[in-house]
Write an enzyme that holds these catalytic residues in place. Sequence first.
Site, PDB file in Angstrom:
ATOM      1  N   CYS A 116       0.711  -1.226   0.051  1.00 14.32           N
ATOM      2  CA  CYS A 116      -0.146  -0.039  -0.041  1.00 14.32           C
ATOM      3  C   CYS A 116       0.650   1.165  -0.083  1.00 14.32           C
ATOM      4  CB  CYS A 116      -1.024   0.006   1.335  1.00 14.32           C
ATOM      5  SG  CYS A 116      -2.108  -1.483   1.342  1.00 14.32           S
ATOM      6  N   HIS A 409      -9.780   2.816  -0.819  1.00 14.52           N
ATOM      7  CA  HIS A 409      -8.333   2.695  -0.887  1.00 14.52           C
ATOM      8  C   HIS A 409      -7.915   1.653  -1.893  1.00 14.52           C
ATOM      9  CE1 HIS A 409      -4.380   1.951   0.656  1.00 14.52           C
ATOM     10  NE2 HIS A 409      -4.614   0.745   1.548  1.00 14.52           N
ATOM     11  N   CYS A 440       0.689   3.389   5.875  1.00 19.12           N
ATOM     12  CA  CYS A 440       1.051   2.153   6.341  1.00 19.12           C
ATOM     13  C   CYS A 440       0.926   1.206   5.279  1.00 19.12           C
ATOM     14  CB  CYS A 440       0.151   1.367   7.453  1.00 19.12           C
ATOM     15  SG  CYS A 440      -1.610   1.563   7.189  1.00 19.12           S
TER      16      CYS A 440
END
Lengths: 454, 448, 311
Positions: A116, A409, A440
């Site tokens: 990510c 996301h 993160c």
Amino acid sequence: MAESRSTSTSTSKARSPKATPTPTTDGTPRRAVVVGGNRIPFARAGGPYVRASNQDMLTAALDGLVARFGLAGERIGSVAGGAVLKHSKDFNLTREAVLGSALSPETPAYDVQMACATGMEAIVGLSNKIRLGQLESGIAGGVDSTSDAPIVVSDALRTILLDLSRAKTAQQKLAAVARIRPNHLAPSAPTTGEPRTGLSMGEHQALTTAAFGISREAQDELAMASHHNLAAAYDAGFFDDLLTPYRKLTRDQNLRPDTSAEKLAKLKPVFGTQLETPATMTAGNSTPLSDGASTVLLASDEWAAERGLPVLATVVDAEAGATDFVHGRDGLLMAGAHAVPRLLARNGLTLQDFDFYEIHEAFASTVLCNLAIWESEEYCRERLGLDGALGPIDRSKLNVHGSSLAAGHPFAATGGRIVASLAKMLAEKGPGSRGLISVCAAGGQAVVAILEAA
Amino acid sequence: MSDSYVNLVNSGFTKTLAKRLGLPRPAHLRRHRQGEPLVPGPVLVVSDAASGDAADAVAQRLLDWDLDVRRHADPAERHGAVVVVLTEVSAPADLGAPMLEVGSVLRGLRPGGRVVIVSRAPEDAGSTATAAARQGIDGMMRSLAKELRGGATGNQVVLTGTTAPTAPSALGALRFLLSARSAFVDGQPLRVADGGAEPADWERPLAGQVAVVTGAARGIGAAIARTLARDGATLVVVDVPAAGDALAQVANEVRGSALQLDVTADDAADRLVEHVRSRHGRLDLLVHNAGILRDKLLANMKPATWDPVIAVNVTAPLTITEKVLAAGAFGDAPRVVCLASTSGIAGNRGQTNYGASKAGVIGMVRASAADLAAAGGTINAVAPGFIETDMTSRIPFATREVARRLNSLQQGGRPIDVAEAIAFLASPQAGGVNGQVLRVCGQNLVGA
Amino acid sequence: MTAARPEPVVVALAGVPSLGGLYARGVAGSVRPGRSRTVRSDDLPRTRLHVGGVSPDPAHLTDYQRLVGETGSDVLPAGFVHVLAFPVATALMVRGEFPLPLLGMVHLANHVEQRRPLTVTDELDIEVHAEGLAAHRSGVSVDLVATVRADDDVAWVGRSTYLAKGYQLSDGDAADDDRPRESPDAPTAPPTADAPLAPTARWRLAADTGRRYAAVSGDQNPIHTNPLAAKAFGFPRAIAHGMYTAARALAEVGPRARGEAFTWDVTFAKPVLLPSTVDVRIADDGAGHAFRVWSSRSGRTHLEGAVRPLP
């Protein structure tokens, strides 16, 4: 084009920010600036982008960026990007997206992969190259599709197929084919499970949430703020020059402007239900699986000035971190909390020296656990090796235009979303303003960065 | 979007059938292609006796453009165009000789041919008889246009004041009306004053100009952007954020930049000025193309259907033009072009809101011509008739069939036709055209 | 007890025997009519089976590493060495002199000392003997001890404790203890044995888990591969190989945390029925890494153990 260049240079110089010569002569790197960004609205998995591939979406985001800054036919120094869920055919995803875009086909590109944090890592890498004088311009990108995720055949079938491809005689081939069993044909889809632990990200975060005793109410409150802040930003036209619609979607599909504490409180917990403590993490305070893409245009001051392009912010510094979640020592998504003190120390800053904090909302509790760590005297001393707690932050400066809980996301696209938005916020706030980013990532990782108004 | 009828009656068996049945047979219109001759054959220059010198001067300029110019009618010749210079007529009786000469060659006019009359404005006439003669030309030209077939058009350059027929603006207008760029302009008088300048390159008259086109994501706006870019302009294309994906495609295609902007927003002009100033230093061409429809009978009209139409179609062009002028963001010879509509001229059932907005645009153009002139520029409007767009493709079939045949060219125009007219009005050679409304309607019966 | 034992007899095998053949003999031996269900503590054979020059097969190593989640290093995982020695131990257990039947044996515990790393290029000497015949509350247990040398140096010692259910030791202590439930140096049990504990990992064990480990380890015991056979031995479904779950726990601890020389202890409490999902916790307990695997659904412990550095 030649004509427009000649007319633009003379007038744009007046507003060009203090440009350092290239390459610098005093040994200090020059600035890497954020010119702007573009993303497509983020869709929910199975939503309007269900048939769109990573390459389709990244190309769309690139084309929107090219249009915004009038870069059609232009050779950009480098385009770096990536996706977390990637087909094997997409081994050269970013370059293929460039070839399908309005950029000059002479624009080189490379793929980046840091789960990510892929988008952040692409931005940091390109910024560093610009600072070193290796590049004058760069575009960082990230894209992910959970709707068009790669499905792979089972390991057993894969082995047989590979044997088959190596078989030379008809007999060998027949023998290989004869080994195929019906149950081999069941495909395996990727999961968000950590390969080493088999726990999903949500299950991991649930452990951290329980360990820090983060309440359901606090998580719901953060989720609600994310939706309300993002909706307000849309209404104010904040995204008019950050976003290009795609597939008839003009806003992030996950956005629920009318969400309320009551509505969020009704949702059933989905993670941490097997733990001793009450489960607190719901679909409302967790990020949904999403599809989308984002891009950020980075440049040297000179490059931007030559084209009369705006300079929103500088990429000051960045730091990556990782935690030992495999042995249960730290939370999977707490690496940002570990990396920030190192970044602050290197830049002589305290946690309170920022006008904006952009902490990626993988889960509401991820953000709250990060804050809890920084506020914990014990954790900061024992785990981070600090003299004391970093202290609390002004919560009104946190994710002020919403974050992943509301926007969604699409893993690799989140870094670009945050950097472009923060750069614009800093430009609006004015000189001297400063923002901290923490994103993160799977594998117990994170990338954190500092941006300053240019 | 496509008019398959035009294809049917122009090819194969269906062509023969249409001929036998006496069906209307709209022609394929001659449209601009780089490198093609300005006109499809020799140009005959005709005049009344008094205008002989003026006609000679015009003919000389046509020769300068490498055209094959004839000064005497030969009915056996197949002409590409006829230029009729009637600037010095002093009585209605003067019209007969030159016009009968024109009539003698009309049967030989090539497909896509042109008849352009150069005359003077009746209100500038020194005598009543002259005024009558000059006004007579108007009716004559409109009737002639309706007589022409095979995609040929008839139009008129009306010189105002003492403008010479060889003034850059007069020649610019003449050249436009002769060219394929005016394919769907038919039966129109175009009033031209002194001013303007001949471009360095007739193929790229807008080279070096910075153009803004609103509503550029699709349809006519996208065609305008492409046409201005083709003519050399650097484009900033504007559309609402929701149309951003299509807008980006257009911006990249024309190698311009996209600005996602709601033209009705309070800060629209500021953001526009900021964008053009930072990227290009200034703005030369401003095309107010953004427009919306919310058709309702007035009896059923609500604020939600009335207000946005007025806000987008007329208030936004008004406000933005004023603010850009006030900000001093225009270059030395600004050109503003607005989109009016034949509905704003003739009215249309169910379009009180739209009619108000488009007629409002005409009023705005006329009223602000002096302000623009003071800034060294012009402001004009183009009034499209039936144009084949996504919007008109949604009109029910029968209504659409009738609407698109109701003009002298018996077909709908294309977005490019509107764009060509705008590109002309934006060009240096159109500097003498100010405060005008140019119809691009194929001589539509509505409001003619 | 051991002092009284006669000198061992080393029997050299030409190579690692095939498990398929051994099982056939084992099954035949187990159902040998008239077999006594009472054994004496000195019934164990003095035989030590020895196989020299065992060369690990890289492809076999890779299959094993991939299956249990080890990294693809050239260093042999401790569990892989067990797999290499297992056929030799089985060969010992199917010999006529061995007092307990192969079929139906239950793996109670396993203790491995990895004294130094072994790699894929090492030539291994494997020697197996049995010892420690002991009474257990539901039968008789026995330890199969394998010693693996490379370059004449003991590198690996494995002790597997198996239970033959329904057997009795005629001269042993009362079968009141359950000795193998915990090795002498096993970790202290988690505070609340069957209470919810925060997992650090979760394994989703598919129905074919037993067949897949059988294919790599050669341990084709039908209770792991065939639900019907498992039923015959009293299990509702096929059960996972203990050494598979233990090897995954070892892999979960990882090469860095366990170091080059370590002990690897595991006690098998309750078989893992297949398919199932189990929670796992690996934790640094100061002396090394303790692990525990329990049912995600019931919370009952399946196995627990520890990996501790050897000095």
